[in-house]
Design a protein around this motif. Sequence first.
Motif, PDB file in Angstrom:
ATOM      1  N   GLU A 175     -14.289  35.011  65.128  1.00  0.00           N
ATOM      2  CA  GLU A 175     -15.397  34.107  64.861  1.00  0.00           C
ATOM      3  C   GLU A 175     -15.951  33.542  66.170  1.00  0.00           C
ATOM      4  OE1 GLU A 175     -14.442  32.281  60.515  1.00  0.00           O
ATOM      5  OE2 GLU A 175     -13.165  31.518  62.137  1.00  0.00           O
ATOM      6  N   PHE A 176     -17.169  33.022  66.099  1.00  0.00           N
ATOM      7  CA  PHE A 176     -17.872  32.452  67.250  1.00  0.00           C
ATOM      8  C   PHE A 176     -17.942  33.450  68.399  1.00  0.00           C
ATOM      9  CE2 PHE A 176     -15.879  29.063  64.778  1.00  0.00           C
ATOM     10  CZ  PHE A 176     -17.014  28.346  64.411  1.00  0.00           C
ATOM     11  N   CYS A 177     -18.295  34.664  68.014  1.00  0.00           N
ATOM     12  CA  CYS A 177     -18.395  35.773  68.971  1.00  0.00           C
ATOM     13  C   CYS A 177     -19.716  36.503  68.705  1.00  0.00           C
ATOM     14  CB  CYS A 177     -17.206  36.720  68.800  1.00  0.00           C
ATOM     15  SG  CYS A 177     -17.243  38.174  69.883  1.00  0.00           S
ATOM     16  N   GLU A 178     -20.525  36.643  69.716  1.00  0.00           N
ATOM     17  CA  GLU A 178     -21.845  37.265  69.576  1.00  0.00           C
ATOM     18  C   GLU A 178     -21.777  38.744  69.942  1.00  0.00           C
ATOM     19  OE1 GLU A 178     -25.936  36.788  68.671  1.00  0.00           O
ATOM     20  OE2 GLU A 178     -24.764  35.005  69.176  1.00  0.00           O
ATOM     21  N   VAL A 179     -22.287  39.614  69.051  1.00  0.00           N
ATOM     22  CA  VAL A 179     -22.454  41.027  69.405  1.00  0.00           C
ATOM     23  C   VAL A 179     -23.722  41.137  70.235  1.00  0.00           C
ATOM     24  CG1 VAL A 179     -22.839  43.358  68.539  1.00  0.00           C
ATOM     25  CG2 VAL A 179     -21.261  41.839  67.331  1.00  0.00           C
TER      26      VAL A 179
END
Length: 380
Positions: A175-179
Amino acid sequence: MNKVYDVIVAGGGIIGSSIAYQQAKLGKKVLIIDRHSVGAEASSAAAGMLGAQAEIHENAAMLQLALKSRSMFPQLLQELEDWTGINAGLVNKGMIKIAQSSGEAAHLQKQVHYHAGWDPEVKWLSGKEMLQQEPALSTKLEGGMLIPNDGQVMAPQLSKAFAQGAAAHGADIIEFCEVENIMFKDQRVKGCETSQGKFSSDQLVITTGAWAGELLKKTGLSLPVSPVKGECFSVVPSHHIIQSTVFSEGGCYIVPKKDGRLIVGATTLVNRWDKDVSLKGVSSLSQKAIDLLPDIKYAKWEKAWAGIRPQTGDGLPYIGPHPAYEGLYIAAGHYRNGILLSPITGKMISDMIERKVPEKEEALYQSFKVDRDSISLNLV
């Protein structure tokens, strides 16, 4: 953490989590990546209606898909509860699509005739018959279309159940991870670059809702997926005043949840990304709800919220492989039917990844392919 997966799902809403669940059940090593917390966007804002026949009446393929998905819920929800302990609050008390004028009544009676061909239990209720079923409805209503098999669930719980079900079968969740980008080699997906590093996989599914278009542009694909903000609120009556979901084409629905709350929605604000709730929106919905169900005005206020729903140009979701890159799949643009279509979308994408699309479903699946109409494609 592992950096190599069989399948990466970009987007941890209900659609992404459903796909992850189906793939994890098959023993695949799955990773869900979400830029916020899992299920934080439209999935948590939805009222949870399974309105296969309340809202869909112009596209046979869409209706067929919706009915197939609706039929999957009882068994799937029991399966998810067995794995996660989460009860998604399935209620099968039907839905009444309301006619507030003689013109709306004539229009709805035509819909009754059409939908009865798909489900013979659908029928027209006169105003008197409707009040016999739901006595608290307004006496000023003309009548309604009874759709006994359109149920509802608690959307946040269902989204959570899919994600936890996937995790119970071995899926990882970040979570809280941008692709930030998608990696390719020789026209095949090889993984993605994120704000927390690179992850490798030969299969990647983009399920980022209204934000899907932004990520897809990095693959050279321009799809017409746009945001539509919807405002909702919930109240708690002192006692149960309706059992069936009430739906009006005038822009209002009232959904009686299993925990006693009534959810009222939803405004339609095109191309809006903010989640602010306006007094105008709440006031308009409140009056529409009172016009349908007068006693709702005595219910205790609970809260208001807004969600961003992904809409496509033709109203159909995009479900299928990227037209240029092998191993890259898209499931986006479900608009107001994301909860309803979550089971079938998970199965469709899983079937495609496994190259096991049932022959009898091939034509139906093709109706939702990414390149079904003119698209802009500039390979990166």
